[in-house]
Write an enzyme that holds these catalytic residues in place. Structure first.
Site, short mmCIF file in Angstrom:
data_model
loop_
_atom_site.label_atom_id
_atom_site.label_comp_id
_atom_site.label_asym_id
_atom_site.label_seq_id
_atom_site.Cartn_x
_atom_site.Cartn_y
_atom_site.Cartn_z
N HIS A 285 -43.54 -8.46 -4.35
CA HIS A 285 -44.72 -8.13 -5.16
C HIS A 285 -44.59 -6.67 -5.61
CE1 HIS A 285 -48.71 -8.37 -6.70
NE2 HIS A 285 -49.43 -8.33 -5.58
N HIS A 324 -41.01 -14.24 -12.59
CA HIS A 324 -42.44 -14.10 -12.34
C HIS A 324 -43.03 -15.48 -12.16
CE1 HIS A 324 -46.59 -12.78 -12.81
NE2 HIS A 324 -46.13 -11.58 -12.56
N ASP A 380 -41.87 -4.59 -13.00
CA ASP A 380 -41.20 -3.67 -12.07
C ASP A 380 -39.80 -3.28 -12.50
OD1 ASP A 380 -43.21 -3.30 -10.18
OD2 ASP A 380 -42.84 -5.29 -9.35
N1 ACO Z 1 -33.11 -13.52 -9.33
C1 ACO Z 1 -32.40 -14.67 -9.26
N2 ACO Z 1 -32.94 -15.89 -9.25
C2 ACO Z 1 -34.27 -15.96 -9.31
C3 ACO Z 1 -35.08 -14.80 -9.39
C4 ACO Z 1 -34.44 -13.56 -9.41
N3 ACO Z 1 -35.15 -12.43 -9.49
N4 ACO Z 1 -36.38 -15.18 -9.44
C5 ACO Z 1 -36.38 -16.51 -9.38
N5 ACO Z 1 -35.12 -16.99 -9.31
C6 ACO Z 1 -34.69 -18.39 -9.30
C7 ACO Z 1 -34.94 -19.02 -7.94
O1 ACO Z 1 -33.81 -18.92 -7.11
C8 ACO Z 1 -35.24 -20.45 -8.33
O2 ACO Z 1 -34.01 -21.08 -8.63
P1 ACO Z 1 -33.80 -22.64 -8.21
O3 ACO Z 1 -34.79 -23.40 -9.04
O4 ACO Z 1 -32.38 -22.92 -8.51
O5 ACO Z 1 -34.12 -22.71 -6.73
C9 ACO Z 1 -36.01 -20.33 -9.64
O6 ACO Z 1 -35.54 -19.10 -10.20
C10 ACO Z 1 -37.51 -20.28 -9.47
O7 ACO Z 1 -37.83 -19.23 -8.56
P2 ACO Z 1 -38.99 -19.24 -7.51
O8 ACO Z 1 -38.64 -18.33 -6.38
O9 ACO Z 1 -39.36 -20.66 -7.19
O10 ACO Z 1 -40.15 -18.62 -8.39
P3 ACO Z 1 -41.49 -18.03 -7.83
O11 ACO Z 1 -42.48 -18.23 -8.90
O12 ACO Z 1 -41.82 -18.60 -6.49
O13 ACO Z 1 -41.15 -16.49 -7.60
C11 ACO Z 1 -40.90 -14.19 -7.89
C12 ACO Z 1 -41.53 -15.47 -8.43
C13 ACO Z 1 -41.27 -13.99 -6.41
C14 ACO Z 1 -41.46 -13.00 -8.66
C15 ACO Z 1 -39.37 -14.30 -8.05
O14 ACO Z 1 -39.04 -14.44 -9.40
C16 ACO Z 1 -38.63 -13.10 -7.44
O15 ACO Z 1 -38.35 -13.09 -6.25
N6 ACO Z 1 -38.30 -12.06 -8.27
C17 ACO Z 1 -37.68 -10.85 -7.78
C18 ACO Z 1 -38.73 -9.96 -7.14
C19 ACO Z 1 -39.62 -9.31 -8.16
O16 ACO Z 1 -39.17 -8.76 -9.16
N7 ACO Z 1 -40.92 -9.33 -7.87
C20 ACO Z 1 -41.93 -8.67 -8.72
C21 ACO Z 1 -42.77 -9.70 -9.41
S1 ACO Z 1 -43.92 -8.91 -10.46
C22 ACO Z 1 -45.09 -8.34 -9.42
O17 ACO Z 1 -45.42 -8.88 -8.43
C23 ACO Z 1 -45.70 -7.15 -9.75
#
Ligand code: ACO
Length: 446
Positions: A285, A324, A380
Site C-alpha cells: 500500500h 492496482h 507510487d
Molecule cells: N509486478 C508483477 N506482477 C504483478 C504486479 C507487479 N507489481 N502486480 C500484480 N501482478 C500480477 C500478479 O502476479 C497476478 O498475476 P497472475 O494473474 O499471473 O497471478 C496479476 O498481476 C494480478 O495481481 P493481483 O496481486 O491479484 O492484484 P491485486 O489487485 O490483488 O494487487 C497490488 C494489487 C497489491 C497493488 C499489486 O498490483 C502489487 O503488489 N503491486 C506492487 C505494489 C504496489 O505498487 N503497491 C502500491 C499500490 S497503490 C497504493 O496502494 C497507493
C-alpha cells in the site's frame, strides 16, 4: 428479496416491456427460484440469506476474500473509474484540482462536500494552522525512540497517543468535537512527521510557523537550521502541495477500509487514524513508494532493467509501483506526478534513478505479461524519485503519503459514522477447521 413473482405478474411485465431491476437466481439443489432487487447495479448480500436447503440453515452468504467484489458502503466522496483511469473528488476531476487547488482547499472539499467560499477557506486555514503545535509531552515520547526507528512506527504511536491528550475526542457524535479533532489531526500530522524526521537526525525540533502555507510550514519544520525565518522554495512548496492533493483520498482502499472498520466500533478518531496509518505502512500500500526506490537502486542501471523484468515475469519479484486493484489503466495520479517530477528535477538536478524508472515503464508497457494483466504505473512509481530529489530519506516516503491521506480518512470516517446503514464492521467466515473433539490430557497426546 421477494419470493418469486407470480407467472401473471411476470407476463404483465414482459408485455409492458419494461426491464425489471431484479435478478432471478435458481438454487439447483432445491429447484427454488428467488428474485432479488438490484439497486445501483448491486444486490444486497443479506438478500442471499433467504436461499436455504432447509429452514433451520443460516442461509447463503457470499465469499469474497480481500473484498475483490464487495461494496462495503455507499459513498459520495471519491469516484474512480479504474478502466478509464478517472479519479474525482466530490465530482471534481483530479487533474483540475491538481492544477488549480491547494491541499487545504481540497481537504475542505473532501470533508465538507463543496468547495469553500473565500471566508470559509480563510476560516478553515486559520483553524488548521492554529492546531499545528503538539503537546510537549509528545516530544518526550519521540525521544524514547532509537535514532534509526522507522518514522512510520513513530507516527503510528504518536497519533494513537494524541487520543490520550484529547479525551473529549471520544464524543464522536458531537459535531463540534469532530470538527475540532479534524483541525487537530490535519494540523498536527506534518508536525509529528517533521519531529520524527528531526529525531532520526538528532536535530532539535523546529516549531511550526503560522505565516507559512501548509506545505511551506512542513518544509520549515523539516529543513530549517539556523535561519531566523525559513523561506520555502516556491517550486518545492507547490510540488509538495500537488502531491498532497493527489494523495488526499482514494475511496475504499486498504487504509480507508481500516479507518471505517476501526471507527465502526466507535473508537476515537486518533486511534482510528493510527490504525489507518499502520495499514498504509505496508509495502503493498503506502509503503510501495519506499520499495520502488529500493528496487530502482537494486536494478542499478538501465542495462540491467531487462534482466529484472525477466525476474518479475518469472514470479521471483514484483515490479513495485506497478499494478492496482482498481486501476486497469494508467493511474491518472501517476501521469500528473511524472510532470511534477520534471519540475522538481529542473530545480534540484535530475534523479539518476529516473532513467531506470523510465526504462522499466517503457519495457513493461510493451510487454505481454504486463499488458495482459493491465499493469500500469501507480501513484507510487514516480513519487519516490521526487521525494528523494527533495532531500527526503526513503523511510519518510510513506509518511508523506499519510499526511495528506488524513483528510480523506477523516472524511470517510465521518461519512461512515453518519450513515444509518452502517454498524460495527463484522464479516463472516467459512469455518474449515476441526469438528468438535474431546480435550486430551497432555500425557495422552501422541
Ligand atoms: N509486478 C508483477 N506482477 C504483478 C504486479 C507487479 N507489481 N502486480 C500484480 N501482478 C500480477 C500478479 O502476479 C497476478 O498475476 P497472475 O494473474 O499471473 O497471478 C496479476 O498481476 C494480478 O495481481 P493481483 O496481486 O491479484 O492484484 P491485486 O489487485 O490483488 O494487487 C497490488 C494489487 C497489491 C497493488 C499489486 O498490483 C502489487 O503488489 N503491486 C506492487 C505494489 C504496489 O505498487 N503497491 C502500491 C499500490 S497503490 C497504493 O496502494 C497507493
Amino acid at each position: 428479496m421477494n419470493p418469486v413473482q407470480s407467472p401473471l405478474k411476470a407476463k404483465n411485465a414482459e408485455a409492458s416491456n419494461t426491464p425489471r431491476e431484479t435478478i432471478t437466481l435458481t438454487d439447483n439443489r432445491t429447484g427454488k427460484t428467488y428474485e432479488i432487487p438490484i439497486t445501483h447495479g448491486t444486490i444486497h448480500a443479506t438478500d442471499l440469506r433467504q436461499i436455504k436447503v432447509d429452514a433451520a440453515e443460516f442461509g447463503m452468504i457470499s465469499y469474497d476474500p480481500a473484498y475483490n467484489n464487495t461494496a462495503s458502503c455507499t459513498s459520495r466522496i471519491t469516484f474512480i473509474d479504474g478502466d478509464a483511469g478517472i479519479l474525482r473528488y466530490r465530482g471534481y476531476p483530479i487533474e483540475e484540482l491538481a492544477e488549480k487547488s491547494t491541499y487545504l482547499e481540497t481537504a475542505y472539499l473532501l470533508l465538507h462536500g463543496e468547495l469553500p467560499t473565500r471566508t470559509q477557506l480563510d476560516d478553515w486555514i486559520w483553524h488548521v494552522t492554529h492546531h499545528t503545535f503538539i503537546h510537549e509531552s509528545i516530544k518526550k515520547f519521540l525521544d524514547g525512540f532509537h535514532y534509526d526507528a522507522h518514522p512510520m512506527g513513530m507516527m503510528i504511536s504518536t497519533i494513537a497517543a494524541l487520543s490520550t491528550f484529547y479525551p473529549e475526542a471520544k464524543r464522536i457524535f458531537d459535531p463540534e468535537s469532530r470538527k475540532k479533532q479534524t483541525w487537530r489531526l490535519i494540523g498536527k500530522m506534518p508536525t509529528l512527521a517533521a519531529f520524527a524526521y528531526r529525531h532520526s537526525l538528532g536535530m532539535p525540533f523546529a516549531y511550526p510557523d503560522n505565516d507559512l502555507s501548509y506545505p511551506g510550514n512542513f518544509l520549515n519544520m523539516l529543513f530549517r537550521t539556523t535561519e531566523l525565518k525559513y523561506r520555502p522554495n516556491p517550486t518545492l512548496e507547490r510540488a509538495l502541495d500537488v502531491l498532497f492533493i493527489l494523495h488526499a483520498d482514494h475511496e475504499q482502499n486498504c487504509s480507508t477500509s481500516i479507518i471505517r472498520g476501526v471507527g465502526s466500533s466507535h473508537a476515537d478518531p486518533y486511534s482510528a487514524t493510527a490504525a489507518a496509518t499502520a495499514a498504509l505502512y505496508g509495502p503493498l500500500h503506502g509503503g510501495a513508494n519506499e520499495e520502488v526506490l529500493r528496487m530502482l537502486t537494486e536494478i542499478g542501471s538501465v542495462q540491467k532493467v531487462p534482466e529484472y523484468i525477466k525476474r518479475v515475469k518469472a514470479g521471483e519479484v514484483r515490479l513495485m509501483g506497478f499494478g492496482h486493484r482498481v486501476y486497469k489503466n494508467y493511474d491518472p495520479r501517476a501521469r500528473i506526478i511524472k510532470n511534477v517530477a520534471y519540475e522538481v528535477f529542473e530545480l534540484m538536478g535530475k534523479n539518476p534513478l529516473l532513467e531506470i524508472a523510465l526504462e522499466c515503464e517503457r519495457i513493461a508497457l510493451a510487454d505481454d505479461y504486463f499488458v495482459k494483466r493491465k499493469l500500469y504505473p501507480n501513484v507510487d512509481f514516480y513519487t519516490g524519485l521526487i521525494y528523494q530529489s527533495m532531500g527526503f530519506p526513503t523511510t519518510m516516503f510513506p509518511v508523506l503519503f499519510a499526511i495528506p491521506r488524513t483528510s480523506g480518512w477523516i472524511a470517510q470516517w465521518e461519512e461512515m459514522l453518519l450513515d444509518s446503514e452502517q454498524k460495527i464492521a463484522r464479516p463472516r467466515q467459512i469455518y474449515l477447521g476441526q469438528p468438535t473433539r474431546a480435550y486430551l490430557p497432555i500425557d495422552e497426546r501422541g
